[in-house]
Scaffold this motif. Structure first.
Motif, PDB file in Angstrom:
ATOM      1  N   PHE A  78      43.151  29.677  29.537  1.00 50.32           N
ATOM      2  CA  PHE A  78      41.947  29.574  30.381  1.00 50.32           C
ATOM      3  C   PHE A  78      42.304  29.632  31.862  1.00 50.32           C
ATOM      4  CE2 PHE A  78      38.748  27.124  27.502  1.00 50.32           C
ATOM      5  CZ  PHE A  78      38.805  28.173  26.605  1.00 50.32           C
ATOM      6  N   VAL A  79      43.337  28.844  32.227  1.00 55.98           N
ATOM      7  CA  VAL A  79      43.693  28.761  33.654  1.00 55.98           C
ATOM      8  C   VAL A  79      44.163  30.131  34.149  1.00 55.98           C
ATOM      9  CG1 VAL A  79      45.266  27.722  35.333  1.00 55.98           C
ATOM     10  CG2 VAL A  79      44.194  26.295  33.586  1.00 55.98           C
ATOM     11  N   ILE A  80      44.990  30.812  33.299  1.00 59.53           N
ATOM     12  CA  ILE A  80      45.465  32.144  33.693  1.00 59.53           C
ATOM     13  C   ILE A  80      44.292  33.115  33.822  1.00 59.53           C
ATOM     14  CG2 ILE A  80      46.786  34.158  32.888  1.00 59.53           C
ATOM     15  CD1 ILE A  80      48.791  32.157  31.686  1.00 59.53           C
ATOM     16  N   ALA A  81      43.411  33.120  32.811  1.00 60.19           N
ATOM     17  CA  ALA A  81      42.269  34.043  32.831  1.00 60.19           C
ATOM     18  C   ALA A  81      41.389  33.780  34.049  1.00 60.19           C
ATOM     19  CB  ALA A  81      41.456  33.889  31.551  1.00 60.19           C
ATOM     20  N   ASN A  82      41.043  32.503  34.280  1.00 60.85           N
ATOM     21  CA  ASN A  82      40.100  32.170  35.352  1.00 60.85           C
ATOM     22  C   ASN A  82      40.697  32.348  36.745  1.00 60.85           C
ATOM     23  OD1 ASN A  82      37.976  31.530  33.686  1.00 60.85           O
ATOM     24  ND2 ASN A  82      38.701  29.426  33.380  1.00 60.85           N
ATOM     25  N   THR A  83      42.009  32.163  36.871  1.00 65.64           N
ATOM     26  CA  THR A  83      42.617  32.283  38.200  1.00 65.64           C
ATOM     27  C   THR A  83      42.886  33.749  38.543  1.00 65.64           C
ATOM     28  OG1 THR A  83      43.706  30.184  37.756  1.00 65.64           O
ATOM     29  CG2 THR A  83      44.443  31.387  39.686  1.00 65.64           C
ATOM     30  N   LEU A  84      43.393  34.493  37.552  1.00 64.73           N
ATOM     31  CA  LEU A  84      43.726  35.894  37.847  1.00 64.73           C
ATOM     32  C   LEU A  84      42.473  36.774  37.966  1.00 64.73           C
ATOM     33  CD1 LEU A  84      46.966  36.660  35.820  1.00 64.73           C
ATOM     34  CD2 LEU A  84      46.678  36.433  38.277  1.00 64.73           C
ATOM     35  N   ASP A  85      41.420  36.413  37.241  1.00 61.69           N
ATOM     36  CA  ASP A  85      40.188  37.212  37.246  1.00 61.69           C
ATOM     37  C   ASP A  85      39.678  37.499  38.680  1.00 61.69           C
ATOM     38  OD1 ASP A  85      37.562  38.053  37.120  1.00 61.69           O
ATOM     39  OD2 ASP A  85      36.929  36.639  35.591  1.00 61.69           O
ATOM     40  N   PRO A  86      39.393  36.458  39.497  1.00 58.33           N
ATOM     41  CA  PRO A  86      38.918  36.759  40.861  1.00 58.33           C
ATOM     42  C   PRO A  86      39.977  37.430  41.730  1.00 58.33           C
ATOM     43  CG  PRO A  86      39.245  34.396  40.579  1.00 58.33           C
ATOM     44  CD  PRO A  86      39.404  35.009  39.226  1.00 58.33           C
ATOM     45  N   ILE A  87      41.260  37.084  41.481  1.00 57.42           N
ATOM     46  CA  ILE A  87      42.319  37.709  42.295  1.00 57.42           C
ATOM     47  C   ILE A  87      42.358  39.212  42.027  1.00 57.42           C
ATOM     48  CG2 ILE A  87      44.845  37.858  42.583  1.00 57.42           C
ATOM     49  CD1 ILE A  87      44.987  34.856  42.185  1.00 57.42           C
ATOM     50  N   ILE A  88      42.282  39.579  40.738  1.00 57.75           N
ATOM     51  CA  ILE A  88      42.280  41.010  40.382  1.00 57.75           C
ATOM     52  C   ILE A  88      41.062  41.699  40.992  1.00 57.75           C
ATOM     53  CG2 ILE A  88      42.029  42.638  38.453  1.00 57.75           C
ATOM     54  CD1 ILE A  88      43.621  40.657  36.740  1.00 57.75           C
ATOM     55  N   ALA A  89      39.891  41.041  40.879  1.00 57.27           N
ATOM     56  CA  ALA A  89      38.655  41.652  41.397  1.00 57.27           C
ATOM     57  C   ALA A  89      38.790  41.964  42.887  1.00 57.27           C
ATOM     58  CB  ALA A  89      37.465  40.726  41.145  1.00 57.27           C
ATOM     59  N   VAL A 116      34.703  44.965  38.689  1.00 54.49           N
ATOM     60  CA  VAL A 116      34.409  43.726  37.953  1.00 54.49           C
ATOM     61  C   VAL A 116      33.942  44.024  36.530  1.00 54.49           C
ATOM     62  CG1 VAL A 116      33.996  42.308  39.984  1.00 54.49           C
ATOM     63  CG2 VAL A 116      32.083  43.481  38.922  1.00 54.49           C
ATOM     64  N   SER A 117      33.245  45.167  36.320  1.00 50.96           N
ATOM     65  CA  SER A 117      32.746  45.479  34.972  1.00 50.96           C
ATOM     66  C   SER A 117      33.876  45.897  34.043  1.00 50.96           C
ATOM     67  CB  SER A 117      31.734  46.617  35.003  1.00 50.96           C
ATOM     68  OG  SER A 117      30.712  46.337  35.887  1.00 50.96           O
ATOM     69  N   PHE A 118      34.799  46.715  34.559  1.00 48.79           N
ATOM     70  CA  PHE A 118      35.757  47.348  33.653  1.00 48.79           C
ATOM     71  C   PHE A 118      37.192  46.842  33.785  1.00 48.79           C
ATOM     72  CE2 PHE A 118      32.302  50.492  34.110  1.00 48.79           C
ATOM     73  CZ  PHE A 118      31.835  50.404  32.803  1.00 48.79           C
ATOM     74  N   VAL A 119      37.472  46.021  34.800  1.00 49.15           N
ATOM     75  CA  VAL A 119      38.851  45.540  34.904  1.00 49.15           C
ATOM     76  C   VAL A 119      38.934  44.006  34.902  1.00 49.15           C
ATOM     77  CG1 VAL A 119      41.046  45.713  36.124  1.00 49.15           C
ATOM     78  CG2 VAL A 119      39.424  47.607  36.246  1.00 49.15           C
ATOM     79  N   SER A 120      38.385  43.370  35.947  1.00 47.55           N
ATOM     80  CA  SER A 120      38.676  41.932  36.084  1.00 47.55           C
ATOM     81  C   SER A 120      37.984  41.094  35.004  1.00 47.55           C
ATOM     82  CB  SER A 120      38.314  41.447  37.486  1.00 47.55           C
ATOM     83  OG  SER A 120      36.939  41.595  37.721  1.00 47.55           O
ATOM     84  N   SER A 121      36.686  41.343  34.758  1.00 47.73           N
ATOM     85  CA  SER A 121      35.999  40.556  33.718  1.00 47.73           C
ATOM     86  C   SER A 121      36.545  40.863  32.316  1.00 47.73           C
ATOM     87  CB  SER A 121      34.490  40.782  33.781  1.00 47.73           C
ATOM     88  OG  SER A 121      33.998  40.230  34.964  1.00 47.73           O
ATOM     89  N   PRO A 122      36.809  42.143  31.945  1.00 53.71           N
ATOM     90  CA  PRO A 122      37.424  42.396  30.634  1.00 53.71           C
ATOM     91  C   PRO A 122      38.781  41.713  30.493  1.00 53.71           C
ATOM     92  CG  PRO A 122      36.530  44.423  31.500  1.00 53.71           C
ATOM     93  CD  PRO A 122      36.393  43.409  32.584  1.00 53.71           C
ATOM     94  N   PHE A 123      39.553  41.672  31.594  1.00 54.56           N
ATOM     95  CA  PHE A 123      40.857  40.991  31.531  1.00 54.56           C
ATOM     96  C   PHE A 123      40.658  39.515  31.193  1.00 54.56           C
ATOM     97  CE2 PHE A 123      43.617  38.067  33.832  1.00 54.56           C
ATOM     98  CZ  PHE A 123      44.846  38.376  33.257  1.00 54.56           C
TER      99      PHE A 123
END
Lengths: 519, 126
Positions: A78-89, A116-123
């Motif tokens: 969870f922490v990895i997903a939630n932290t990297l998601d906005p950074i990637i976006a 956000v549709s095809f990269v960060s949120s899917p990640f």
């Protein structure tokens, strides 16, 4: 101070997460939630405060994980997903655009939505759902994995589409909205929106109410056209709140056979609404900007035309008086020659301005046709440096040329003169009196001209804008010119299948690199 | 112009070399001493190194230091704030946003320029 900010961001993230957990799917107490507010907040926070605040996001994400319900590996996921998601976006949009996202530009909005549709949120959905799946926090079958993934993806995506523009709209002031600050119209729009929503959600038609949902769009579009990002993003946020709340209470047009499907309907509706609204805001604001730039251009063009006209009109009046009163003999031969030269110089300048205006319109209308002849690039550069030698020596600027033998090709000579003149004039104008160096060389099948100044430079975020028509980074009060030299030059280079690019740092100077394929 | 008296001095600030050249030519024929510079920063340097001119003719749109900033700077400086300034610009009176300043519109009418100069340099020209 920075740690305080990080802790504050962590706590806000935690609180938004706790609110979002009220909408957790019944398949697992661990998540995912149907509405996930923290991601939209985290993306805005990174845009506003930089990547350095990531520990705050990780902290908030960690606080949100209920260790009684999920195992440590799931929390880590969870922490990895939630932290990297906005950074990637943020990192990808910045990288794709070459600058900070600006919600008042259509290209920026499109890139933002795609990322956000095809990269960060899917990640984020993949890492999150996989953590839940592998630790058996959700019933281990493919249907539940797919449902978890889909819910995670769309609630995450929606959070970014709805919340990020709203939070960032308080930082990115609407350009050119001065004429639109009409409180009455805003209040009327608000009342209309509430009335439409109330009607839709209070109709006793059950699922058939879905046919009336379309009434939301004229209101959203009107807000987007009239009031800019702030009001539109706030309206979309309110729309999301009302729709999610009503659906969770079993009210309204989005009620499906199951809670999960109901929310999928809601999310799809909200995603379409917010994407539409964001795009309309950007397109309308681009239109306003184009109109503003055009009007500004007319003003600047008339000022530019005024200067040679001033000289010519003063000169003719002076000669008129002189001939009728004192006679031409009252001037020496050298003085007369000076005046004649001045007259022809200003006439040439006037016709060059008119020719530039025509060339700009020709290019904008897509009617640029090259007239290639045998051309020596080194000769053009030498000639242009010579033309500007008076101006350079008046401002004490030394111009260093590094050119070998002739560089021959079949190019539009007149237009290449234009390109080199533009770069030379800009280097003198923005070079702040520092030395300028120019080099011409051939590398394989590519001829290059490099013009380097050590002047005011250009911020990275503005380096693409200088090639737009009428663009002007500096106030016209200090730097004159029509503001279309680089636009025309770029069009000329593209027509030759070549390119111009710029490397620059503010305060250090700019280097313009012209690449011209031999043909 | 009285022969033998100190001729009136004009500081001409304009970034256009041809306008400077022409104005200088015309004003010198009328007996003025003309210092010409191409922007506000050069004008400040000139003010520091010359005796006070009788008048500053000031263009507004210029690189390095534009006319607005130059005007503000000398008005805030007690050494220079008594030197009269006449703005020469293509802007209209309402567009320049400087109150209580005399303004000559481009294209310049040289008779109007003469009249204005005579007014400010009357002591020396009468």
């Amino acid at each position: 101070m920075k740690w305080l900010l990080i802790v504050l961001i962590g706590l806000t993230y935690y609180v938004l997460g706790q609110i979002s957990f009220l909408t957790v799917l019944p398949i697992s107490p661990a998540g995912p939630a149907l509405a996930w507010l923290p991601t939209g907040f985290a993306v805005a926070a990174i845009y506003l405060y930089g990547f350095g605040i990531w520990p705050g996001i990780a902290l908030g994400s960690l606080l949100n994980a209920d260790l009684n319900v999920v195992a440590i590996p799931v929390v880590a996921g969870f922490v990895i997903a939630n932290t990297l998601d906005p950074i990637i976006a943020v990192w990808l949009t910045r990288r794709g655009l070459g600058r900070e996202v600006d919600f008042y530009r259509p290209l920026d909005v499109i890139v933002f939505i795609l990322v956000v549709s095809f990269v960060s949120s899917p990640f984020s959905a993949s890492v999150g759902a996989a953590s839940l799946f592998m630790s058996h926090a959700i019933p281990p079958n493919i249907f539940n994995f797919a449902l978890t993934w889909l819910t995670w993806w769309i609630s995450d995506l929606l959070s970014v589409l709805v919340l990020t523009p709203l939070l960032m709209s308080w930082r990115q002031a609407a350009p050119l909205l001065q004429n639109k600050r009409n409180l009455g119209a805003k209040i009327f729009g608000g009342i209309l929106g509430v009335a439409v929503l109330y009607t839709i959600f209070s109709m006793p038609l059950g699922r058939d109410t879905i046919h009336f949902v379309y009434w939301v769009f004229p209101v959203i579009l009107w807000q987007a056209i009239r009031h800019g990002l702030r009001v539109t993003a706030a309206s979309i946020f309110l729309l999301a709140l009302v729709t999610v709340w009503a659906t969770s209470q079993g009210i309204g047009p989005f009620i499906g056979p199951s809670m999960e499907l109901s929310f999928l309907y809601v999310h799809s509706f909200l995603a379409v609404s917010s994407i539409t609204a964001l795009l309309v805001v950007a397109v309308v604001s681009e239109r306003d900007r184009a109109i503003h730039n055009r009007d500004e251009f007319f003003l600047i063009a008339s000022h530019e035309l005024y200067t040679p006209l001033t000289v010519l009109s003063m000169l003719s009046k002076f000669l008129d008086k002189l001939v009728s009163k004192e006679g031409l003999d009252s001037m020496t031969r050298a003085q007369r020659m000076d005046l004649i030269r001045m007259n022809s110089k200003e006439t040439q300048r006037l016709s060059k301005l008119v020719e530039d205006l025509l060339e700009g319109s020709r290019i904008a209308a897509g009617r640029l046709v090259l007239e290639p002849v045998d051309t020596d690039l080194s000769e053009i550069v030498r000639e242009v440096i010579h033309e500007h030698s008076d101006q350079a020596s008046q401002s004490n600027v030394s111009v260093h040329l590094n050119a070998g033998t002739e560089i021959l090709g079949k190019w539009d000579e007149r237009r290449l003169y234009f390109v080199v003149r533009t770069l030379m004039a800009n280097a003198l104008k923005f070079g702040e009196g520092n030395p300028i160096s120019i080099s011409v060389e051939r590398k394989g099948s590519l001829a290059t001209i490099i013009v380097e100044d050590k002047g005011i430079g250009i911020a990275e975020g503005s380096q693409q804008r200088i090639f737009e028509r009428f663009s002007r980074l500096k106030s016209v009060a200090s730097y004159g010119g029509l503001g279309q030299g680089l636009f025309i030059s770029m069009a000329i280079m593209r027509a030759h299948r070549g390119n111009i690019r710029v490397e620059s740092r503010p305060g250090k100077g700019s280097t313009f690199i012209v690449e011209l394929p031999s043909s | 112009m009285v022969a033998g008296a100190t001729p009136p001095t004009i500081l001409l600030v304009d970034d256009e070399p041809s306008i400077r050249q022409l104005m200088r030519f015309m004003l010198e024929r009328d007996g003025y001493v003309v210092w010409d510079v191409s922007n506000g920063a050069e004008a400040l340097a000139a003010l520091n190194s010359m005796e006070h001119p009788d008048l500053i003719l000031l263009d507004l749109m210029m690189p390095v230091m534009n006319g607005w900033i130059f005007f503000e700077t000398i008005k805030a400086d007690h050494r220079f704030n008594t030197i009269p300034v006449v703005i020469i610009t293509a802007y209209s009176r309402s567009e320049i946003h400087i109150p209580d300043v005399e303004c000559l519109r481009k294209p310049l009418d040289f008779d109007a320029v003469r009249k204005t100069l005579t007014k400010y340099c009357r002591d020396k020209t009468s």
